[in-house]
Design a protein around this motif. Sequence first.
Motif, short mmCIF file in Angstrom:
data_model
loop_
_atom_site.label_atom_id
_atom_site.label_comp_id
_atom_site.label_asym_id
_atom_site.label_seq_id
_atom_site.Cartn_x
_atom_site.Cartn_y
_atom_site.Cartn_z
N LYS A 97 33.50 32.73 38.27
CA LYS A 97 34.14 31.42 38.13
C LYS A 97 33.15 30.40 37.57
O LYS A 97 33.49 29.62 36.66
CB LYS A 97 34.68 30.98 39.48
N HIS A 98 31.91 30.41 38.04
CA HIS A 98 30.91 29.45 37.57
C HIS A 98 30.36 29.84 36.21
O HIS A 98 29.72 29.00 35.55
CB HIS A 98 29.77 29.34 38.58
N ALA A 99 30.58 31.08 35.79
CA ALA A 99 30.19 31.48 34.44
C ALA A 99 31.34 31.31 33.46
O ALA A 99 31.26 31.80 32.32
CB ALA A 99 29.73 32.94 34.45
N LEU A 100 32.41 30.62 33.92
CA LEU A 100 33.59 30.37 33.08
C LEU A 100 34.19 31.67 32.54
O LEU A 100 34.64 31.75 31.39
CB LEU A 100 33.22 29.43 31.92
N GLY A 101 34.20 32.69 33.38
CA GLY A 101 34.82 33.96 33.01
C GLY A 101 34.00 34.81 32.09
O GLY A 101 34.46 35.87 31.65
N ARG A 102 32.77 34.39 31.76
CA ARG A 102 31.94 35.13 30.79
C ARG A 102 30.81 35.88 31.48
O ARG A 102 29.71 36.00 30.94
CB ARG A 102 31.37 34.18 29.75
N LEU A 103 31.06 36.37 32.70
CA LEU A 103 30.06 37.14 33.41
C LEU A 103 29.81 38.49 32.74
O LEU A 103 28.77 39.10 32.92
CB LEU A 103 30.50 37.34 34.87
N LEU A 104 30.79 38.93 31.91
CA LEU A 104 30.71 40.21 31.22
C LEU A 104 30.74 39.99 29.71
O LEU A 104 31.27 38.99 29.23
CB LEU A 104 31.87 41.12 31.64
N ALA A 155 39.95 48.81 35.29
CA ALA A 155 39.69 47.96 34.12
C ALA A 155 40.95 47.21 33.74
O ALA A 155 41.80 47.70 33.01
CB ALA A 155 39.20 48.80 32.95
N TYR A 156 41.11 45.99 34.31
CA TYR A 156 42.27 45.17 34.03
C TYR A 156 41.88 44.13 32.97
O TYR A 156 40.99 43.31 33.18
CB TYR A 156 42.74 44.46 35.31
N LEU A 157 42.55 44.15 31.84
CA LEU A 157 42.19 43.30 30.70
C LEU A 157 42.96 41.99 30.75
O LEU A 157 44.17 41.96 30.92
CB LEU A 157 42.49 44.02 29.38
N GLU A 158 42.23 40.91 30.63
CA GLU A 158 42.85 39.59 30.50
C GLU A 158 43.05 39.30 29.02
O GLU A 158 42.09 39.12 28.27
CB GLU A 158 41.95 38.51 31.12
N SER A 159 44.29 39.25 28.60
CA SER A 159 44.58 39.10 27.17
C SER A 159 44.16 37.73 26.64
O SER A 159 43.87 37.58 25.46
CB SER A 159 46.08 39.30 26.94
N ASN A 160 44.09 36.71 27.50
CA ASN A 160 43.81 35.37 26.99
C ASN A 160 42.31 35.11 26.81
O ASN A 160 41.91 34.25 26.05
CB ASN A 160 44.40 34.32 27.93
N THR A 161 41.47 35.84 27.51
CA THR A 161 40.04 35.57 27.41
C THR A 161 39.26 36.72 26.78
O THR A 161 38.12 36.54 26.39
CB THR A 161 39.44 35.30 28.80
N GLY A 162 39.87 37.89 26.74
CA GLY A 162 39.18 39.04 26.18
C GLY A 162 38.20 39.67 27.12
O GLY A 162 37.44 40.55 26.75
N THR A 163 38.14 39.20 28.38
CA THR A 163 37.25 39.80 29.37
C THR A 163 38.07 40.58 30.39
O THR A 163 39.30 40.46 30.45
CB THR A 163 36.43 38.73 30.09
N PHE A 164 37.36 41.35 31.20
CA PHE A 164 38.03 42.19 32.18
C PHE A 164 38.14 41.45 33.52
O PHE A 164 37.21 40.76 33.94
CB PHE A 164 37.24 43.49 32.37
N LYS A 165 39.27 41.63 34.20
CA LYS A 165 39.48 40.97 35.49
C LYS A 165 39.45 41.95 36.66
O LYS A 165 40.09 41.73 37.68
CB LYS A 165 40.80 40.19 35.49
N PHE A 166 38.69 43.03 36.50
CA PHE A 166 38.62 43.98 37.59
C PHE A 166 37.89 43.40 38.80
O PHE A 166 38.02 43.89 39.91
CB PHE A 166 37.93 45.29 37.15
N ILE A 167 37.08 42.35 38.58
CA ILE A 167 36.39 41.72 39.71
C ILE A 167 37.41 41.10 40.67
O ILE A 167 37.30 41.23 41.90
CB ILE A 167 35.39 40.68 39.20
N ASP A 168 38.42 40.43 40.11
CA ASP A 168 39.48 39.86 40.96
C ASP A 168 40.24 40.96 41.69
O ASP A 168 40.56 40.83 42.88
CB ASP A 168 40.45 39.03 40.11
#
Length: 578
Positions: A281-288, A376-389
């Motif tokens: 969250k603090h990396a604005l979704g760019r942790l990966l 590996a759950y893909l977030e289509s709007n950000t291009g990053t993976f949401k498997f952490i959630d």
Amino acid sequence: MTAKHYLFLFLFIFCFSSFPSHARFITGRPSPTGLLSDGISTVKNLPYLLLKPPVSAEESCEQSYGFLPCTTTVLGNMFLIIVYGYLMYLAATYLSYGSELLLEILGPGIVGGLFLPMLGALPDAMLILVSGLSGTAETAQSQVSVGMGLLAGSTVMLLTVIWGACIIVGRCDLHDSVAIDGTNTKGFNLKESGVSTDIWTCYAARIMAISVIPFLIVQLPQALSSTSGRHLAVLIALIISLLMLVSYCVYQVFQPWIQRRRLAFAKHKHVISGILRHLKKHALGRLLTDDGEPDTEIIRKLFETIDENHDGGLSPSELRALITGIRFEEIDLDQDDAVSKVIADFDTSRDNLVQEDEFVEGITKWINEAKQTGGAYLESNTGTFKFIDHFHQQRKREHALLGSEEQSDEVVENVENPRWISIKAVLMLLLGTLIAAAFADPLVDAVDNFSEATSIPSFFISFIALPLATNSSEAVSAIIFASRKKQRTASLTFSELYGAVTMNNVLCLSVFLALVYVRGLTWDFSSEVLVILIVCVVMGAFASFRTTFPLWTCSVAYILYPFSLGLVYVLDYVFGWS
């Protein structure tokens, strides 16, 4: 009508029915000669469920202990079954109440795991014991069906009638396949209301299903139509049953310790998932990175943010501030313990500080673990993976399934006047034990005499009536617990039911097998064993792999009860199984 009038009425019925009467047996069948009947039957084999010919004047009943009343009439024996059954119900109630009081003081350790489950099965075990010790081997062989009927009836009643009732009274609204505590706005909706239990209840159901193994062993020679190996099979089944009894008691003793370890592990995983989610969250979704790998540059910037004094190392106080800021409200978190475990994961140099490289390496390891278990759950709007959630939601659900720590406390604190409660509990347990020991034998005799007087097999009397007396306290306790409409109480309720059946399958069966082996009795209970196997396996498999039970699942239990009774009747009296 007052209670005194009811008492006089019962005494009048008992006295009237206790005197042996004389009459001729009248049948509606035509005479074989075609002549009118004079009322005297010449039929030798009486039809099922008709009264037997009257007892002669010379015959008399044998009083239990030389003073307890007895009778040879149908109504008299029915009255005795009711009276002695009520006394066994009192014994079971005292044992249950004393067990609950003792559990308040000592917790679920040795006493709760070893002593109290045996006391719960004591009335059944006592009835089984006296049914096989009565008189000669021939008498014991005829009365032992009372014990088998009680064993089968108790198992079937607990897993069908009582199990279904607990689903009905304990139902709550279901949201995302999980019952919401204390909420019941859906009424009797078959799919949107139900109960949820913890994972330990599933384990209890699996243990219950495994506990039927001795039944399979003792039944094997009859399945193979072999007569030579039956006595040996009884001995082997007895040994296996005793070993399973010891194993089950050991598991019950150590289960609170196992549960605490599992809860601590689940909490640590929950802390890991919460920290990863917080950092993302603090990396604005760019942790990966775009290919789903940990972004080491972002992780280093996050380290600098957490390192408040910028000394190049995270101290325990800085990690505690991080964990406090995340606010793990859904779990009762010991922050000092969580900090020490995070340091143990990261601090490879063992200097009680987490250096930048250690932080990057530790977070990378956590992310890879989340990828393996979270998917590996893909977030289509950000291009990053949401498997952490997803990983965080899994850990949250895992912690919920393990239940609360309240169930695993070894000693219950803040109990007022524990000495008096202990004395009261011991007196209740002693009184219940004495009543069960004193009136088990008269009850078995009354059932056997009633069976002879009515031609109703004693198995059906003990299958239907006796479990109501010996298991009534467990049934009432389970329903009261379920009515509180919480996951914890529902888990305790169904664990109690599965545990009671397990004790029937190992403790009561051990007593039964010991009687059969020592007295040289014949094991002829194929249909009864089949019913126990079907009910335990079906309900065990049904409850072993799910923690949420919608309201419609109670129909499975209610169908099994008449099916079980009908199956025994068909196999025994239509196909001639024994």
